[in-house]
Design a protein around this motif. Structure first.
Motif, PDB file in Angstrom:
ATOM      1  N   PHE A 105      40.737  45.762  37.207  1.00  0.00           N
ATOM      2  CA  PHE A 105      40.205  44.301  37.408  1.00  0.00           C
ATOM      3  C   PHE A 105      40.053  44.360  38.880  1.00  0.00           C
ATOM      4  O   PHE A 105      40.278  45.033  39.904  1.00  0.00           O
ATOM      5  CB  PHE A 105      40.958  43.074  37.218  1.00  0.00           C
ATOM      6  N   VAL A 106      38.710  44.041  39.007  1.00  0.00           N
ATOM      7  CA  VAL A 106      38.322  43.788  40.844  1.00  0.00           C
ATOM      8  C   VAL A 106      37.636  42.604  40.804  1.00  0.00           C
ATOM      9  O   VAL A 106      36.803  42.381  40.651  1.00  0.00           O
ATOM     10  CB  VAL A 106      36.621  44.641  41.090  1.00  0.00           C
ATOM     11  N   LYS A 107      38.094  42.192  41.477  1.00  0.00           N
ATOM     12  CA  LYS A 107      37.573  40.554  42.573  1.00  0.00           C
ATOM     13  C   LYS A 107      37.125  40.554  43.532  1.00  0.00           C
ATOM     14  O   LYS A 107      35.830  39.720  43.427  1.00  0.00           O
ATOM     15  CB  LYS A 107      38.964  39.657  42.630  1.00  0.00           C
ATOM     16  N   ASP A 108      37.315  41.607  44.038  1.00  0.00           N
ATOM     17  CA  ASP A 108      35.935  41.237  45.287  1.00  0.00           C
ATOM     18  C   ASP A 108      36.282  43.334  45.967  1.00  0.00           C
ATOM     19  O   ASP A 108      37.709  43.977  45.556  1.00  0.00           O
ATOM     20  CB  ASP A 108      36.094  40.667  46.336  1.00  0.00           C
ATOM     21  N   ASN A 109      36.255  43.817  47.283  1.00  0.00           N
ATOM     22  CA  ASN A 109      36.461  44.918  47.342  1.00  0.00           C
ATOM     23  C   ASN A 109      37.634  45.105  47.989  1.00  0.00           C
ATOM     24  O   ASN A 109      38.135  46.120  48.882  1.00  0.00           O
ATOM     25  CB  ASN A 109      35.068  45.768  49.000  1.00  0.00           C
ATOM     26  N   GLN A 110      38.187  44.336  48.523  1.00  0.00           N
ATOM     27  CA  GLN A 110      39.610  44.366  49.144  1.00  0.00           C
ATOM     28  C   GLN A 110      40.738  43.512  47.666  1.00  0.00           C
ATOM     29  O   GLN A 110      42.148  43.724  48.410  1.00  0.00           O
ATOM     30  CB  GLN A 110      39.311  43.484  50.141  1.00  0.00           C
ATOM     31  N   ASN A 111      40.161  43.158  46.979  1.00  0.00           N
ATOM     32  CA  ASN A 111      41.624  42.450  46.022  1.00  0.00           C
ATOM     33  C   ASN A 111      40.948  42.970  44.819  1.00  0.00           C
ATOM     34  O   ASN A 111      40.047  42.464  44.383  1.00  0.00           O
ATOM     35  CB  ASN A 111      40.831  41.213  45.953  1.00  0.00           C
ATOM     36  N   TYR A 112      41.678  44.497  44.636  1.00  0.00           N
ATOM     37  CA  TYR A 112      41.636  44.970  42.720  1.00  0.00           C
ATOM     38  C   TYR A 112      43.245  45.581  42.138  1.00  0.00           C
ATOM     39  O   TYR A 112      43.390  45.943  43.441  1.00  0.00           O
ATOM     40  CB  TYR A 112      40.221  45.697  42.959  1.00  0.00           C
ATOM     41  N   ILE A 113      42.407  45.968  40.598  1.00  0.00           N
ATOM     42  CA  ILE A 113      44.014  46.876  40.418  1.00  0.00           C
ATOM     43  C   ILE A 113      43.039  47.928  39.608  1.00  0.00           C
ATOM     44  O   ILE A 113      41.838  47.667  38.473  1.00  0.00           O
ATOM     45  CB  ILE A 113      45.017  45.752  39.824  1.00  0.00           C
ATOM     46  N   ASN A 114      43.713  48.725  40.006  1.00  0.00           N
ATOM     47  CA  ASN A 114      43.337  50.758  39.674  1.00  0.00           C
ATOM     48  C   ASN A 114      44.568  50.137  38.155  1.00  0.00           C
ATOM     49  O   ASN A 114      45.602  50.467  38.276  1.00  0.00           O
ATOM     50  CB  ASN A 114      42.863  51.764  39.272  1.00  0.00           C
ATOM     51  N   VAL A 115      43.948  51.380  37.250  1.00  0.00           N
ATOM     52  CA  VAL A 115      45.451  51.945  35.795  1.00  0.00           C
ATOM     53  C   VAL A 115      45.030  52.527  35.734  1.00  0.00           C
ATOM     54  O   VAL A 115      43.831  53.731  35.512  1.00  0.00           O
ATOM     55  CB  VAL A 115      44.414  50.686  34.439  1.00  0.00           C
ATOM     56  N   LEU A 116      46.198  53.366  34.895  1.00  0.00           N
ATOM     57  CA  LEU A 116      46.450  54.641  34.588  1.00  0.00           C
ATOM     58  C   LEU A 116      47.833  54.718  33.500  1.00  0.00           C
ATOM     59  O   LEU A 116      48.787  54.203  34.068  1.00  0.00           O
ATOM     60  CB  LEU A 116      47.384  55.737  35.589  1.00  0.00           C
ATOM     61  N   GLY A 117      47.012  55.190  32.640  1.00  0.00           N
ATOM     62  CA  GLY A 117      47.806  55.270  31.401  1.00  0.00           C
ATOM     63  C   GLY A 117      47.837  56.209  29.982  1.00  0.00           C
ATOM     64  O   GLY A 117      46.490  57.065  30.846  1.00  0.00           O
TER      65      GLY A 117
ATOM     66  N   ASP B 263      47.814  51.069  40.552  1.00  0.00           N
ATOM     67  CA  ASP B 263      47.224  50.240  41.567  1.00  0.00           C
ATOM     68  C   ASP B 263      46.780  48.926  42.317  1.00  0.00           C
ATOM     69  O   ASP B 263      45.843  49.395  41.828  1.00  0.00           O
ATOM     70  CB  ASP B 263      46.630  52.227  41.922  1.00  0.00           C
ATOM     71  N   ILE B 264      47.397  48.278  43.335  1.00  0.00           N
ATOM     72  CA  ILE B 264      47.513  47.084  43.220  1.00  0.00           C
ATOM     73  C   ILE B 264      46.493  46.792  45.041  1.00  0.00           C
ATOM     74  O   ILE B 264      47.595  47.491  45.470  1.00  0.00           O
ATOM     75  CB  ILE B 264      48.251  46.203  43.184  1.00  0.00           C
ATOM     76  N   PHE B 265      45.303  46.578  45.377  1.00  0.00           N
ATOM     77  CA  PHE B 265      45.154  46.105  46.648  1.00  0.00           C
ATOM     78  C   PHE B 265      45.083  44.514  46.853  1.00  0.00           C
ATOM     79  O   PHE B 265      44.183  44.320  45.303  1.00  0.00           O
ATOM     80  CB  PHE B 265      43.881  46.647  46.580  1.00  0.00           C
ATOM     81  N   LEU B 266      45.696  44.701  47.530  1.00  0.00           N
ATOM     82  CA  LEU B 266      45.677  42.450  47.332  1.00  0.00           C
ATOM     83  C   LEU B 266      44.996  41.913  49.389  1.00  0.00           C
ATOM     84  O   LEU B 266      46.131  43.075  50.372  1.00  0.00           O
ATOM     85  CB  LEU B 266      46.861  42.089  47.147  1.00  0.00           C
ATOM     86  N   SER B 267      44.302  41.497  49.657  1.00  0.00           N
ATOM     87  CA  SER B 267      44.427  40.832  51.093  1.00  0.00           C
ATOM     88  C   SER B 267      45.181  39.207  51.221  1.00  0.00           C
ATOM     89  O   SER B 267      45.635  38.989  49.959  1.00  0.00           O
ATOM     90  CB  SER B 267      42.691  41.024  51.889  1.00  0.00           C
ATOM     91  N   LYS B 268      45.777  39.396  52.204  1.00  0.00           N
ATOM     92  CA  LYS B 268      46.912  37.543  52.770  1.00  0.00           C
ATOM     93  C   LYS B 268      46.225  37.105  51.612  1.00  0.00           C
ATOM     94  O   LYS B 268      45.334  36.709  52.136  1.00  0.00           O
ATOM     95  CB  LYS B 268      46.080  37.605  54.663  1.00  0.00           C
ATOM     96  N   ASN B 269      47.053  36.516  51.307  1.00  0.00           N
ATOM     97  CA  ASN B 269      47.459  34.865  49.984  1.00  0.00           C
ATOM     98  C   ASN B 269      46.853  35.341  48.972  1.00  0.00           C
ATOM     99  O   ASN B 269      46.401  34.194  48.387  1.00  0.00           O
ATOM    100  CB  ASN B 269      46.654  33.928  51.156  1.00  0.00           C
ATOM    101  N   ASN B 270      45.967  36.267  48.151  1.00  0.00           N
ATOM    102  CA  ASN B 270      45.796  37.297  46.949  1.00  0.00           C
ATOM    103  C   ASN B 270      46.970  36.763  46.521  1.00  0.00           C
ATOM    104  O   ASN B 270      47.950  37.218  46.524  1.00  0.00           O
ATOM    105  CB  ASN B 270      45.253  37.844  47.088  1.00  0.00           C
TER     106      ASN B 270
END
Length: 173
Positions: free
Chosen positions: A24-36, A50-57
């Motif tokens: 899932f990609v919300k924007d370039n600072q808030n996204y999730i990569n998957v490995l299965g 692999d989760i990337f978040l900016s403040k308050n997300n």
């Protein structure tokens, strides 16, 4: 779970670039990569997000019906909250780099970044983490059922949930 793996096969995968498989990609600072197991067939009974978040997300409220989840903070900080189904108590844990929070299989939970550049690794004891998302429950439960079950006004429920998008994953939308 045991699965047969032919480790002599030319199709055996021992490496994978998780950056090439966004979930899932919300924007370039808030996204999730998957490995299965679909990305690396030698994984067997483990997978990760692999989760990337900016403040308050927030990684939206959800549960995994087939796996427990261990959330490891790589950088930044997050509050990991889970609902204990045995006590109906909401538990919230603040984690920073090097700290983990464990979420048992089937427990309702979510993560909120408390600073920018938060990086979390969610590790599962299943080859592919299945998920039931809060946005899907809100959007796909018929409004007349909400009215009947909770004595809610059906039109107000429709209006309240009109902006909810299925498969939100990271909010706010």
């Amino acid at each position: 779970m045991f699965k047969y793996m032919d480790y002599t096969s030319p199709s055996t995968q021992y490496t994978f670039d998780v950056n090439k498989k966004p979930l899932f990609v919300k924007d370039n600072q808030n996204y999730i990569n998957v490995l299965g197991i679909d990305q690396m067939n030698t994984l067997d009974n483990v997978s990760l997000l692999d989760i990337f978040l900016s403040k308050n997300n927030v990684v939206e409220p959800h549960y995994h019906q087939n796996a427990a989840e261990l959330v490891y903070c790589i950088s930044g900080a997050s509050v990991v909250s889970l609902l204990n189904p045995f006590t109906n108590q909401l538990l919230s844990y603040y984690i920073t780099p090097g700290q983990v929070a464990n979420i048992p299989q089937g427990w309702w939970h979510y993560e909120v970044a408390t600073v920018d550049n938060t990086h979390l690794l969610a590790i599962f004891n299943a080859p592919t983490p299945q998920v039931i998302l809060g946005s899907n429950i809100l959007k796909f439960t018929p409004s007349n059922i909400m009215e009947y079950t909770y004595s809610m006004n059906e039109n107000q429920w429709k209006q309240t949930t009109s902006s909810v998008k299925p498969n939100t994953y990271i909010g706010p939308s």
